[in-house]
Scaffold this motif. Structure first.
Motif, PDB file in Angstrom:
ATOM      1  N   ALA A 290      61.212 -92.929  70.980  1.00 44.53           N
ATOM      2  CA  ALA A 290      60.708 -91.790  71.868  1.00 44.53           C
ATOM      3  C   ALA A 290      61.591 -90.389  71.055  1.00 44.53           C
ATOM      4  O   ALA A 290      61.129 -89.310  70.859  1.00 44.53           O
ATOM      5  CB  ALA A 290      60.829 -91.794  73.100  1.00 44.53           C
ATOM      6  N   ALA A 293      60.831 -89.640  67.367  1.00 40.34           N
ATOM      7  CA  ALA A 293      59.662 -89.026  67.196  1.00 40.34           C
ATOM      8  C   ALA A 293      59.797 -87.632  67.512  1.00 40.34           C
ATOM      9  O   ALA A 293      59.163 -86.612  66.738  1.00 40.34           O
ATOM     10  CB  ALA A 293      58.747 -89.698  68.006  1.00 40.34           C
ATOM     11  N   VAL A 316      51.396 -90.059  68.077  1.00 41.01           N
ATOM     12  CA  VAL A 316      52.269 -89.068  68.170  1.00 41.01           C
ATOM     13  C   VAL A 316      51.840 -87.813  68.424  1.00 41.01           C
ATOM     14  O   VAL A 316      51.048 -87.324  67.370  1.00 41.01           O
ATOM     15  CB  VAL A 316      53.581 -89.044  67.295  1.00 41.01           C
ATOM     16  N   ILE A 323      55.200 -89.785  72.566  1.00 46.34           N
ATOM     17  CA  ILE A 323      54.472 -91.037  71.915  1.00 46.34           C
ATOM     18  C   ILE A 323      53.615 -91.676  72.940  1.00 46.34           C
ATOM     19  O   ILE A 323      53.952 -91.952  74.170  1.00 46.34           O
ATOM     20  CB  ILE A 323      55.673 -92.149  71.634  1.00 46.34           C
ATOM     21  N   LEU A 325      52.083 -95.220  73.093  1.00 49.00           N
ATOM     22  CA  LEU A 325      51.906 -96.575  72.485  1.00 49.00           C
ATOM     23  C   LEU A 325      50.492 -97.102  72.824  1.00 49.00           C
ATOM     24  O   LEU A 325      49.839 -97.008  73.723  1.00 49.00           O
ATOM     25  CB  LEU A 325      53.054 -97.435  72.823  1.00 49.00           C
ATOM     26  N   VAL A 336      52.970 -95.887  64.479  1.00 41.82           N
ATOM     27  CA  VAL A 336      54.045 -94.756  64.882  1.00 41.82           C
ATOM     28  C   VAL A 336      55.056 -94.547  64.072  1.00 41.82           C
ATOM     29  O   VAL A 336      55.458 -93.145  63.740  1.00 41.82           O
ATOM     30  CB  VAL A 336      54.427 -95.237  66.466  1.00 41.82           C
TER      31      VAL A 336
END
Length: 373
Positions: A290, A293, A316, A323, A325, A336
């Protein structure tokens, strides 16, 4: 013979920027042995079926699916294409285009369908080279040897490569003690040898222009130092084969050069780990998906280490880096970590694709940040 297409930085940038309803990425193992290539062709047929199934399950319209399927089947049936292969094949397909790259590394088989391409395995080839050139340099001979993966090293023909130092100097012997202007004895010899090295460097520009593979020099002193002093190729390896290459075969040169390549790659990982530990104490390093990203989205990642094999599906957010998932792969998601790597590259950062055990804490990724986030 190993036939290789290494994508340029411009091609990588183009693949990173691609967006569309169905972007298909296929990686499969191949072989340069033509008599054994049918297994790879058969395997690609199955992977095409997997790609079509993912597109259909994701709700892609038939008019978008059939051009992709048609291009891939045309490739399967192209005998000329399959006669010239390497160790892996990477395919990037949309309804309008098909791009193929023959790669020296052995990559894990995968099929990914999303609105962008899956490029993380390709980054392994670019960030951890197994492809290099050796300049075997002696006063009376010059050779260039190419290494491709784990295949036998081969000597290359390089246009305009000088035969020896004497032919460049226009003399019978560069060791002559006769004087010419200010040049006499040892001073004249060094002048001629440097001229020889400069001529070699000029000839190599046609082969190495736009490349990023290491150039490893095999030479004894003073030629080794003289060549370094005139070299213009930015990827000249620091470590050299510091002996005369006259009696060394391409196989021998290749074996010594591979040791240097392995050391170059290992040093990159070690250097990353050392800097990571330092930056972690400063709040400028992370293994959290996280956080990485968000940092990548805002251009805060300087260097990123990623696991080249794993795929964590999800999405993303384009603006916040948040994020989302997914529990399973589908055409509605993408890798990702792959997306994070793409954003790092787009912001001028560096990405190294490695094996999981080489990443701090054996995480999916590890990021060194330009500033704390």
């Amino acid at each position: 013979m190993l036939y290789v297409d290494i994508p340029t930085q411009a091609e990588i940038s183009s693949l990173l920027a691609a967006r569309g309803e169905g972007c298909v990425s296929i990686y499969l193992e191949t072989t340069p042995l033509t008599q054994q290539i049918d297994a790879a062709r058969t395997r690609l047929k199955h992977l095409v079926g997997d790609a079509v199934a993912q597109l259909t399950d994701g709700g892609a319209a038939k008019r978008a699916v059939w051009p992709i399927e048609e291009q891939l089947h045309d490739l399967v049936d192209d005998d000329a294409f399959w006669r010239m292969q390497a160790n892996s094949l990477a395919l990037f397909v949309t309804a309008d285009t098909l791009r193929s790259y023959r790669l020296p590394s052995r990559l894990t088989e995968t099929v990914q369908v999303a609105d962008r391409f899956h490029l993380k395995p390709l980054l392994r080839v670019l960030s951890m080279p197994q492809h290099a050139f050796v300049l075997a340099l002696a006063e009376n001979e010059v050779r260039v040897v190419e290494l491709l993966g784990d295949h036998p090293a081969q000597e290359l023909r390089v246009p305009d490569l000088p035969k020896d130092a004497a032919s460049v100097a226009g003399t019978a012997n560069v060791n002559s003690r006769s004087y010419s202007g200010r040049l006499g004895a040892g001073e004249g010899q060094k002048h001629h040898l440097r001229q020889f090295c400069r001529s070699i460097d000029h000839a190599l520009r046609g082969v190495l222009a736009g490349r990023s593979e290491p150039l490893i020099v095999a030479a004894a002193e003073p030629l080794l130092s003289l060549y370094r002093s005139v070299n213009t190729y930015p990827h000249l390896a620091e470590q050299a084969i510091g002996t005369s290459p006259v009696r060394l075969s391409p196989h021998d040169l290749g074996a010594q050069a591979r040791t240097i390549i392995d050391a170059i790659n290992a040093k990159m990982v070690v250097d990353f780990g050392t800097l990571y530990a330092m930056r972690e104490n400063e709040g400028r390093a992370t293994t959290q998906l996280a956080l990485a990203a968000r940092a990548a989205t805002f251009g805060a990642v300087d260097t990123l280490l990623v696991d080249m094999d794993s795929v964590q599906p999800g999405r993303v957010d384009e603006t916040t880096g948040e994020i989302d998932l997914a529990t399973e792969e589908s055409s509605l998601s993408y890798g990702v970590v792959d997306e994070i790597a793409g954003r790092v590259l787009a912001q001028g950062g560096r990405v190294l694709a490695v094996r999981r055990h080489e990443i701090p804490q054996q995480a999916e990724l590890a990021a060194i940040l330009r500033y704390a986030v």
